[in-house]
Design an enzyme around this catalytic site. Structure first.
Site, mmCIF file in Angstrom:
data_model
loop_
_atom_site.group_PDB
_atom_site.id
_atom_site.type_symbol
_atom_site.label_atom_id
_atom_site.label_comp_id
_atom_site.label_asym_id
_atom_site.label_seq_id
_atom_site.Cartn_x
_atom_site.Cartn_y
_atom_site.Cartn_z
ATOM 1 N N HIS A 139 0.844 -1.210 0.000
ATOM 2 C CA HIS A 139 0.000 0.000 0.000
ATOM 3 C C HIS A 139 0.874 1.252 0.000
ATOM 4 O O HIS A 139 0.621 2.220 -0.724
ATOM 5 C CB HIS A 139 -0.889 0.033 1.255
ATOM 6 C CG HIS A 139 -1.866 -1.093 1.376
ATOM 7 N ND1 HIS A 139 -1.943 -1.900 2.488
ATOM 8 C CD2 HIS A 139 -2.812 -1.554 0.517
ATOM 9 C CE1 HIS A 139 -2.910 -2.798 2.321
ATOM 10 N NE2 HIS A 139 -3.454 -2.618 1.141
ATOM 11 N N ARG A 158 -2.627 -6.073 -8.284
ATOM 12 C CA ARG A 158 -1.585 -7.078 -8.132
ATOM 13 C C ARG A 158 -1.721 -8.173 -9.175
ATOM 14 O O ARG A 158 -0.751 -8.616 -9.763
ATOM 15 C CB ARG A 158 -1.675 -7.722 -6.731
ATOM 16 C CG ARG A 158 -1.232 -6.809 -5.625
ATOM 17 C CD ARG A 158 -1.700 -7.312 -4.286
ATOM 18 N NE ARG A 158 -3.145 -7.272 -4.215
ATOM 19 C CZ ARG A 158 -3.857 -7.500 -3.132
ATOM 20 N NH1 ARG A 158 -3.261 -7.834 -2.005
ATOM 21 N NH2 ARG A 158 -5.176 -7.416 -3.149
ATOM 22 N N LYS A 203 -18.433 -5.948 10.215
ATOM 23 C CA LYS A 203 -17.293 -6.788 9.837
ATOM 24 C C LYS A 203 -16.244 -6.749 10.944
ATOM 25 O O LYS A 203 -15.902 -5.667 11.431
ATOM 26 C CB LYS A 203 -16.710 -6.247 8.533
ATOM 27 C CG LYS A 203 -15.958 -7.282 7.735
ATOM 28 C CD LYS A 203 -15.551 -6.720 6.389
ATOM 29 C CE LYS A 203 -14.204 -7.258 5.979
ATOM 30 N NZ LYS A 203 -13.641 -6.563 4.842
ATOM 31 N N SER A 241 -2.753 -8.011 3.094
ATOM 32 C CA SER A 241 -3.052 -7.790 4.515
ATOM 33 C C SER A 241 -3.488 -9.103 5.168
ATOM 34 O O SER A 241 -3.193 -9.362 6.335
ATOM 35 C CB SER A 241 -4.165 -6.745 4.681
ATOM 36 O OG SER A 241 -3.743 -5.493 4.190
HETATM 37 P P1 ADP Z 1 -9.881 -3.627 0.105
HETATM 38 O O1 ADP Z 1 -10.469 -4.323 1.275
HETATM 39 O O2 ADP Z 1 -10.658 -2.433 -0.365
HETATM 40 O O3 ADP Z 1 -9.443 -4.497 -1.047
HETATM 41 P P2 ADP Z 1 -7.118 -3.450 0.823
HETATM 42 O O4 ADP Z 1 -6.617 -2.829 2.056
HETATM 43 O O5 ADP Z 1 -7.000 -4.939 0.738
HETATM 44 O O6 ADP Z 1 -8.591 -2.968 0.706
HETATM 45 O O7 ADP Z 1 -6.430 -2.834 -0.455
HETATM 46 C C1 ADP Z 1 -6.568 -1.482 -0.801
HETATM 47 C C2 ADP Z 1 -5.954 -1.266 -2.184
HETATM 48 O O8 ADP Z 1 -4.573 -1.558 -2.155
HETATM 49 C C3 ADP Z 1 -6.548 -2.167 -3.280
HETATM 50 O O9 ADP Z 1 -6.568 -1.443 -4.486
HETATM 51 C C4 ADP Z 1 -5.555 -3.288 -3.378
HETATM 52 O O10 ADP Z 1 -5.560 -3.883 -4.663
HETATM 53 C C5 ADP Z 1 -4.270 -2.531 -3.139
HETATM 54 N N1 ADP Z 1 -3.216 -3.394 -2.607
HETATM 55 C C6 ADP Z 1 -3.316 -4.318 -1.641
HETATM 56 N N2 ADP Z 1 -2.139 -4.935 -1.421
HETATM 57 C C7 ADP Z 1 -1.259 -4.386 -2.310
HETATM 58 C C8 ADP Z 1 0.117 -4.613 -2.613
HETATM 59 N N3 ADP Z 1 0.828 -5.555 -1.998
HETATM 60 N N4 ADP Z 1 0.678 -3.863 -3.560
HETATM 61 C C9 ADP Z 1 -0.049 -2.930 -4.219
HETATM 62 N N5 ADP Z 1 -1.348 -2.687 -4.007
HETATM 63 C C10 ADP Z 1 -1.946 -3.397 -3.055
#
Ligand code: ADP
Length: 158
Positions: A18, A91, A42, A129
């Protein structure tokens, strides 16, 4: 007109994947608002306040970055912030399919909103995550996947 982007997500927790998306997107926008979406029904792993604090620590005092939480529709949140862009990371092909539907529906709801996608750098592609939470839940050391914070020990406490 200022170019304001919203980077919405659960960020439970915010990883170096992120962090990389935000850092790479910074030259494109005047301001990026990282917003933690939450759903009261949630279950969350880390409390919202902790997640906000860690994200703020990761970016120091960068005046172009704000961190907030929100509950509700992303498009409405964007309108309340006068943001015309939604930033997301891609990703995998699975991410693309999921994001495509959301972005197209968001645009149907608010026509002037544009979703902007950055491809992950190869070293960040496997970081999620969910995996980081699993490592922490089982007592492992996930710090290499998390931005530097003042008190890394706090990641170990649920
Ligand atoms: P959500 O629950 O909305 O998917 P996330 O916290 O999982 O929220 O992810 C938020 C954003 O960050 C999404 O666009 C996701 O694709 C992106 N993201 C998650 N992990 C990575 C990563 N390792 N590298 C780049 N982008 C990521």
């Amino acid at each position: 007109m200022k170019h304001i982007a919203i980077f919405p997500g659960s960020f439970d927790p915010f990883t170096i994947g992120h962090e990389s998306i935000v850092t790479r997107a910074l030259p494109l926008f005047d301001k990026i608002i990282i917003c933690i979406g939450y759903n009261s029904e949630k279950e969350q792993f880390f409390p919202i306040e902790k997640r906000i604090q860690w994200i703020k620590e990761a970016f120091g005092n960068n005046p172009k970055i704000e961190v907030e939480s929100f509950c509700g529709l992303t498009v409405e949140y964007c309108q309340s912030k006068n943001a015309k862009f939604i930033l997301r990371g891609l990703r995998t092909a699975a991410d693309f399919e999921y994001e495509r539907a959301i972005a197209q529906i968001n645009k149907k709801m608010v026509h002037e909103l544009e979703s902007i996608f950055l491809l992950t750098t190869s070293e960040h592609t496997p970081i999620t995550s969910t995996i980081v939470r699993d490592i922490i839940r089982h007592g492992g050391d996930a710090l290499q996947f998390l931005p530097k914070v003042k008190d890394p020990e706090a990641y170990q406490i649920k």
